[in-house]
Design an enzyme around this catalytic site. Structure first.
Site: not given
Ligand code: NDP
Ligand code: 2IT
Length: 447
Positions: A166, A126
């Site tokens: 995201d 991430k």
């Protein structure tokens, strides 16, 4: 058992105690996975979970860019390469002022389990930045994405680490990021997912997280011989995940009563139908407006400033905004108002105490790492299409997505079914996600 779990958590806390969101994610996994490890000799004594709590690599970098006034802005960029036991690092990029190491480590940790659940060969990662896209001009967004990629490009690659979107990173940002990567590396590869369909993107990827969240809820409901038809649905968020969760729920005959953003929620007692949803999509994705503007167009609806939608009576709740947006009191309100199914579109939107309320009430509850895995799964399908230099139809991708969500649901049942028949999807998802990664780590030795 309690002591074993506490001893483990103490070790992780020594290094990471200040990272609250990361510790929250680790605690939830430890409580469900350690009892499984203790009862399974092959995992016992190998410190696999401890290894999984330490990122393989953390990259933090400076991002300098000039705003429209010529002022030099300095942001911080990150990429957490958490675990590559079952495939290259894979996971989104978040641009939001709250982004810090704790938030990205929690997201990367969750991603490892989620990606494992998809059945596709993807490790977990991430990244993102504390950059705030709100109020920035189109040119500022482009310059920031380009500056961010000038550093990130050294650390990623189609066989190394494949970022995606995201919060704050959608198709527009993926476009600018991809353009800069391509320019710097002089190669057209599947290094990012969520690309536009004319340049390597997959059909259904934009829809996949929201659709998958609803498909997962459908699977849970089908165990009770129930469906979305005529159900009242409460949704938080109004971004990518919330929009397509709403679209799918409406198409299955449900009435969507709420959507929200960080300033409050709208309540439409007549239901947000497809036409109203189209208005929201245009408002959020094109005009980049606020959800409060909905009431100007639909005066019979209400905007509840500064509030969350969880006090609205409903059958099904789909939290699709952000972490820790649904606490113990919210959970109690939902359950006492009749909600019997919660499927998380966001990552870790329910607090630990909220999950306890759902479990004690024995309602259907799906944690994000299972129910929102459709997004990254379809990213995996985009990677496959890129490798094949081919392109699948909407129907093909949607069928594969449905299959994957059903598979994840079955894995949760396999590891999460309790003696009384209740399915603990948290336990099921954590153990099923763990087993595949742990087996690969054992096979690959101490690295
Ligand atoms: P978007 O940026 O498209 O939308 C985010 C939405 O959440 C906006 O409505 C935003 O409101 C709201 N929001 C963000 N922060 C807060 C906050 N602190 N309080 C209240 N509302 C907030 O992001 P996505 O829809 O892509 O992501 C939503 C969630 O889903 C995240 O948890 C993400 O990690 C998760 N997720 C996303 C996937 C994807 O494919 N995109 C895949 C799997 C999970 P505002 O505009 O006011 O900030
Ligand atoms: O949290 C997530 O799963 C995502 N933001 C999607 C990641 C991806 O690589 O598609």
């Amino acid at each position: 058992m309690k002591q074993k779990i506490e001893a483990f958590l103490d070790l992780v806390r020594q290094r990471n105690g200040h990272e609250l969101e990361f510790m929250q994610a680790v605690e939830e996994v430890a409580e469900t996975v350690i009892p499984y490890i203790v009862n399974n000799d092959i995992y016992h004594g190998n410190n696999i979970l401890l290894r999984m709590c330490e990122p393989e690599r953390v990259i933090s970098f400076r991002v300098c860019w000039a705003d429209d006034d010529g002022e030099i802005q300095v942001n911080r960029g990150y990429r957490i390469q958490m675990n590559s036991a079952i495939g290259p690092y894979k996971g989104g990029l978040r641009f939001h002022p709250t982004v810090n190491m704790s938030i990205l480590k929690f997201l990367a940790f969750e991603q490892v389990f989620k990606n494992s659940l998809t059945t596709l060969p993807m490790g977990g990662g991430k990244g993102g930045s504390d950059f705030n896209p709100k109020g920035k001009s189109e040119n500022e967004i482009m310059r920031f994405c380009q500056a961010f990629m000038t550093e990130l490009c050294r650390h990623i690659g189609p066989n190394t680490d494949i970022p995606a979107g995201d919060i704050g990173v959608g198709s527009r940002e993926i476009g600018y990021l991809y353009g800069m990567y391509k320019k710097l590396n002089n190669e057209f590869t599947g290094v990012l997912t969520g690309k536009g369909v004319t340049w390597g993107g997959s059909l259904i990827r934009p829809e996949a997280t929201g659709y998958g969240t609803v498909y997962f809820a459908q699977n849970m409901l089908s165990l009770k011989k129930d469906s979305f038809k005529n159900k009242n649905v409460v949704i938080s968020g109004s971004g990518n995940v919330a929009q397509y969760a709403a679209e799918k729920a409406i198409s299955l005959g449900a009435k969507v009563l709420t959507m929200s953003d960080s300033s409050g929620f709208i309540y439409d007692s007549n239901g947000i139908d497809m036409k109203k949803l189209e208005y929201i999509m245009n408002l959020k994705n094109v005009k980049r407006g606020r959800i409060s503007e909905y009431v100007k167009n639909y005066p019979k609806s209400m905007f509840n400033k500064g509030e969350k939608p969880w006090s609205t009576p409903c059958d099904i709740a789909l939290p699709c905004a952000t972490q820790n947006e649904l606490d113990e009191n919210d959970a109690k309100k939902l359950v006492s108002n009749g909600c019997f199914c919660v499927s998380e579109g966001a990552n870790m939107p329910s607090t630990k105490d909220a999950i306890s309320v759902f479990h004690k009430s024995k309602i259907l509850f799906a944690p994000g790492k299972a129910s929102n895995a459709g997004g990254v799964a379809t990213s995996g399908l985009e990677m496959t299409q890129n490798s094949l230099r081919s392109h699948w139809s909407r129907e093909e991708v949607d069928e594969k997505l449905k299959d994957i969500m059903l598979n994840i649901h079955n894995s949760c049942i396999e590891y999460g079914k309790q003696d009384d028949g209740y399915i603990d999807y948290v336990k099921g998802a954590n153990i099923a996600g763990f087993v595949k990664v742990a087996d690969a780590m054992l096979a690959q030795g101490i690295v």
